[in-house]
Design a protein around this motif. Structure first.
Motif, PDB file in Angstrom:
ATOM      1  N   ALA A  62       0.851  -1.196   0.000  1.00 45.64           N
ATOM      2  CA  ALA A  62       0.000   0.000   0.000  1.00 45.64           C
ATOM      3  C   ALA A  62       0.890   1.250   0.000  1.00 45.64           C
ATOM      4  CB  ALA A  62      -0.911  -0.019   1.226  1.00 45.64           C
ATOM      5  N   LYS A  64       0.416   4.262   0.145  1.00 41.48           N
ATOM      6  CA  LYS A  64       0.099   5.377   1.033  1.00 41.48           C
ATOM      7  C   LYS A  64       0.927   5.345   2.324  1.00 41.48           C
ATOM      8  CE  LYS A  64      -4.276   3.966   1.459  1.00 41.48           C
ATOM      9  NZ  LYS A  64      -4.214   2.569   0.993  1.00 41.48           N
ATOM     10  N   ASP A  83      -0.396  -1.350  -4.458  1.00 39.77           N
ATOM     11  CA  ASP A  83      -1.779  -1.005  -4.114  1.00 39.77           C
ATOM     12  C   ASP A  83      -1.833   0.514  -4.037  1.00 39.77           C
ATOM     13  OD1 ASP A  83      -4.393  -0.894  -2.965  1.00 39.77           O
ATOM     14  OD2 ASP A  83      -3.439  -0.648  -1.014  1.00 39.77           O
ATOM     15  N   HIS A 203     -11.126  -4.393   2.812  1.00 40.96           N
ATOM     16  CA  HIS A 203     -10.071  -3.818   3.677  1.00 40.96           C
ATOM     17  C   HIS A 203     -10.804  -3.178   4.847  1.00 40.96           C
ATOM     18  CE1 HIS A 203      -6.553  -1.767   5.171  1.00 40.96           C
ATOM     19  NE2 HIS A 203      -7.270  -0.666   5.222  1.00 40.96           N
ATOM     20  N   SER A 206      -6.888  -0.452   9.777  1.00 34.99           N
ATOM     21  CA  SER A 206      -5.434  -0.428   9.859  1.00 34.99           C
ATOM     22  C   SER A 206      -5.003  -0.506  11.330  1.00 34.99           C
ATOM     23  CB  SER A 206      -4.972   0.877   9.221  1.00 34.99           C
ATOM     24  OG  SER A 206      -3.599   0.866   8.959  1.00 34.99           O
ATOM     25  N   GLY A 243      -3.771  -4.039   6.920  1.00 32.49           N
ATOM     26  CA  GLY A 243      -4.263  -3.781   8.269  1.00 32.49           C
ATOM     27  C   GLY A 243      -3.459  -4.352   9.403  1.00 32.49           C
ATOM     28  N   GLU A 281      -2.848  -6.436   0.709  1.00 33.95           N
ATOM     29  CA  GLU A 281      -2.292  -5.102   0.470  1.00 33.95           C
ATOM     30  C   GLU A 281      -1.737  -4.580   1.784  1.00 33.95           C
ATOM     31  OE1 GLU A 281      -6.026  -3.799  -2.411  1.00 33.95           O
ATOM     32  OE2 GLU A 281      -5.971  -3.193  -0.309  1.00 33.95           O
ATOM     33  N   GLY A 283       0.631  -2.351   4.185  1.00 30.05           N
ATOM     34  CA  GLY A 283       1.354  -1.084   4.176  1.00 30.05           C
ATOM     35  C   GLY A 283       2.248  -0.999   5.401  1.00 30.05           C
ATOM     36  N   ARG A 284       1.637  -0.571   6.496  1.00 27.76           N
ATOM     37  CA  ARG A 284       2.350  -0.321   7.747  1.00 27.76           C
ATOM     38  C   ARG A 284       3.288  -1.463   8.160  1.00 27.76           C
ATOM     39  NH1 ARG A 284      -0.164   2.850  11.734  1.00 27.76           N
ATOM     40  NH2 ARG A 284      -2.110   2.341  10.691  1.00 27.76           N
ATOM     41  N   ARG A 320       0.660  11.620  13.260  1.00 28.33           N
ATOM     42  CA  ARG A 320      -0.124  10.554  13.887  1.00 28.33           C
ATOM     43  C   ARG A 320      -0.531  10.864  15.339  1.00 28.33           C
ATOM     44  NH1 ARG A 320       1.040   5.904  14.602  1.00 28.33           N
ATOM     45  NH2 ARG A 320      -0.890   5.006  13.826  1.00 28.33           N
ATOM     46  N   TYR A 324      -4.445  10.912  15.722  1.00 25.69           N
ATOM     47  CA  TYR A 324      -5.062   9.719  16.315  1.00 25.69           C
ATOM     48  C   TYR A 324      -4.653   9.514  17.778  1.00 25.69           C
ATOM     49  CZ  TYR A 324      -4.396   8.687  11.294  1.00 25.69           C
ATOM     50  OH  TYR A 324      -4.305   8.759   9.934  1.00 25.69           O
ATOM     51  N   TYR A 386       3.292   6.108   7.331  1.00 28.00           N
ATOM     52  CA  TYR A 386       2.340   7.197   7.579  1.00 28.00           C
ATOM     53  C   TYR A 386       2.985   8.378   8.325  1.00 28.00           C
ATOM     54  CZ  TYR A 386      -0.852   3.482   6.193  1.00 28.00           C
ATOM     55  OH  TYR A 386      -1.468   2.474   5.505  1.00 28.00           O
ATOM     56  N   MET A 390       2.488  11.428   5.061  1.00 30.08           N
ATOM     57  CA  MET A 390       1.409  12.318   5.517  1.00 30.08           C
ATOM     58  C   MET A 390       1.960  13.688   5.898  1.00 30.08           C
ATOM     59  SD  MET A 390      -0.812   9.691   7.857  1.00 30.08           S
ATOM     60  CE  MET A 390      -2.295  10.690   8.019  1.00 30.08           C
TER      61      MET A 390
HETATM   62  N1  LLP Z   1      -5.630  -1.217   1.419  1.00 24.30           N
HETATM   63  C1  LLP Z   1      -6.467  -0.176   1.508  1.00 24.30           C
HETATM   64  C2  LLP Z   1      -7.615  -0.099   0.610  1.00 24.30           C
HETATM   65  C3  LLP Z   1      -6.233   0.817   2.476  1.00 24.30           C
HETATM   66  O1  LLP Z   1      -7.082   1.846   2.575  1.00 24.30           O
HETATM   67  C4  LLP Z   1      -5.120   0.723   3.342  1.00 24.30           C
HETATM   68  C5  LLP Z   1      -4.858   1.731   4.360  1.00 24.30           C
HETATM   69  C6  LLP Z   1      -4.250  -0.390   3.177  1.00 24.30           C
HETATM   70  C7  LLP Z   1      -4.538  -1.344   2.215  1.00 24.30           C
HETATM   71  C8  LLP Z   1      -3.014  -0.582   4.004  1.00 24.30           C
HETATM   72  O2  LLP Z   1      -3.308  -0.721   5.342  1.00 24.30           O
HETATM   73  P1  LLP Z   1      -2.125  -1.041   6.386  1.00 24.30           P
HETATM   74  O3  LLP Z   1      -1.557  -2.411   6.071  1.00 24.30           O
HETATM   75  O4  LLP Z   1      -1.100   0.020   6.237  1.00 24.30           O
HETATM   76  O5  LLP Z   1      -2.792  -0.995   7.697  1.00 24.30           O
HETATM   77  N2  LLP Z   1      -2.832   7.128   8.400  1.00 24.30           N
HETATM   78  C9  LLP Z   1      -3.242   6.052   9.268  1.00 24.30           C
HETATM   79  C10 LLP Z   1      -3.460   4.754   8.502  1.00 24.30           C
HETATM   80  C11 LLP Z   1      -4.465   4.891   7.397  1.00 24.30           C
HETATM   81  C12 LLP Z   1      -4.629   3.607   6.605  1.00 24.30           C
HETATM   82  C13 LLP Z   1      -5.469   3.845   5.410  1.00 24.30           C
HETATM   83  N3  LLP Z   1      -5.646   2.711   4.573  1.00 24.30           N
HETATM   84  C14 LLP Z   1      -2.215   5.888  10.388  1.00 24.30           C
HETATM   85  O6  LLP Z   1      -1.234   6.609  10.421  1.00 24.30           O
HETATM   86  O7  LLP Z   1      -2.404   5.048  11.258  1.00 24.30           O
END
Ligand code: LLP
Length: 409
Positions: A62, A64, A83, A203, A206, A243, A281, A283-284, A320, A324, A386, A390
């Motif tokens: 991911a 982002k 992603d 999804h 997170s 997530g 997908e 990310g973190r 963050r 949050y 993030y 961000m």
């Molecule tokens: N797929 C989709 C559709 C998503 O919206 C996201 C994250 C992921 C995958 C990846 O999720 P992860 O594996 O990173 O949890 N800014 C926030 C986190 C926002 C996550 C948004 N979507 C933070 O700093 O905690």
């Protein structure tokens, strides 16, 4: 460019880097900066790949979480797909060398321009979040003489037990197609000429640390997948999103997230039908622990009931905590060795705050740190995800640089 100040440092792992970043060694180095330990990134990717491959799963990253050029390149080279959630992320994925057939594009508000860009780029899947979006993609694809491959992003109404701002899979969230809409969406989408419906996407949030959540998600995916099969549609892919959470409290204890139990949990609950591929997908979990935000103490202040440490990094580099109330471990690298309190150390309670004109501009409240003074260097841990992605230029602040572990070798 930081070579002169840092060239004598020997960087082996993230922890040794933190132990080594003594004030004298980085005197003169511009702060704040993000430090990314690329060897640790490699280790994390290899761990995730080794375990997921065992189950035949496919990984996407991911963007982002961190779209730094070198980070993306390493992830691409490891063989992980992309992603994306914006046209610019899709463009960056293509530019970095991700193959179009490995690129997924999600997002609740894709513009026409972004849809055109995805179609031109021949990306693998548009993960669609509403019937209206599907009809728009159908129309645009028709005008371009193309067929768009889509997955339905379904909101399965599964609680993820995480912060409400990053919960995405319950009914009141804006994301995905609601369960009660599925029948209608399916019957209309399967008739559209310029759409090839081929996947189901989920999804639900997170920073999920309770692995039972993924068992609950898997059960829901089974139910939905079975319903589609019974309705005459077998998706070729089931995408379970990302997530998986990381340990912000103890970034050195289990720095690599628990991929083993995560994938095992899904494998023991998810019941795909033959021929269905399973995608993720993440990310973190892939990038958070490789990074620290390194900052200098500008001033210390005594409040009425508390002490403040004012740093040269702010919410502009790591939002963050402000957004949050997230916890990030903070270490004073100029004092004791991180994690090792030396005898007779004068421990004080501090709020660690940034220079931005907002009371929400803080990194931590009431934490214990050794007596901290102007010029000390702090490491704000777990800032690989993030943080940079961000970042803001609020107050017209400079963009923080990135220092990579191999810059310092
Ligand atoms: N797929 C989709 C559709 C998503 O919206 C996201 C994250 C992921 C995958 C990846 O999720 P992860 O594996 O990173 O949890 N800014 C926030 C986190 C926002 C996550 C948004 N979507 C933070 O700093 O905690």
């Amino acid at each position: 460019m930081f070579q002169s100040a840092l060239d004598k440092m020997l960087f082996l792992t993230h922890s040794t880097m933190l132990n080594s970043l003594l004030k004298t060694k980085i005197a003169g180095t511009p702060t704040p900066f993000y430090y990314y330990d690329l060897d640790f990134l490699q280790e994390t990717l290899q761990s995730a790949l080794k375990i997921s491959t065992k189950y035949g799963y496919f990984l996407h990253y991911a963007f982002k979480a961190n779209a730094d050029d070198r980070v993306l390149f390493i992830i691409k080279e490891a063989g992980i797909g992309a992603d994306c959630v914006s046209g610019n992320e899709v463009l960056k994925a293509l530019k970095t060398g991700f193959l179009p057939e490995e690129i997924f594009y999600a997002g609740v508000g894709k513009t026409d321009k972004e849809i055109i860009l995805g179609l031109e780029g021949k990306i693998a899947f548009f993960n669609c979040e509403s019937l209206q979006e599907i009809t728009v993609i159908n129309e645009i694809a028709g005008k371009m003489g193309l067929k768009a491959k889509i997955a339905l992003r379904i909101n399965p109404n599964v609680e993820s037990h995480t912060h409400s701002y990053i919960t995405t899979g319950i009914q009141e969230n804006k994301f995905g197609i609601q369960m009660w809409e599925l029948e209608k969406v399916f019957s209309i989408a399967s008739e559209l000429k310029n759409i090839n419906l081929d996947g189901l996407h989920f999804h639900i949030g997170s920073q999920i640390t309770d692995l039972e959540v993924f068992a609950n998600l898997s059960h829901k995916v089974n139910e939905i997948n079975d319903w589609f099969i019974n309705s005459g549609f077998k998706a070729s892919i089931l995408n379970l999103g990302g997530g998986l959470g990381v340990d912000y409290n103890n970034p050195d204890v289990f720095p690599i997230p628990d991929f083993e139990n995560y994938f095992r949990m899904i494998n023991s609950h998810l019941k795909p039908h033959p021929g269905q591929d399973i995608h993720f997908e993440l990310g973190r979990s892939l990038v958070a622990q490789m990074g620290s935000l390194v900052t200098r103490v500008l001033y210390t202040k005594m409040g009425k009931s508390k002490n403040f440490v004012v740093t040269d990094a702010g919410m502009t580099e790591l939002i963050r905590p402000a957004l949050y109330s997230s916890f990030h471990k903070i270490e004073n690298l100029s004092r004791s060795q991180p994690g090792v309190a030396s005898e007779n150390e004068d421990i004080r309670k501090y709020d660690v705050v940034g220079p931005v004109c907002e009371t929400s501009d803080f990194f931590a409240k009431g934490i214990d740190l050794p007596l901290t003074e102007r010029g000390d260097i702090l490491a704000i841990r777990s800032a690989g995800a993030y943080a940079q992605s961000m970042s803001l230029d609020y107050n017209l602040r400079d963009k923080a640089e990135v220092i990579y572990s191999d810059d310092l070798a």
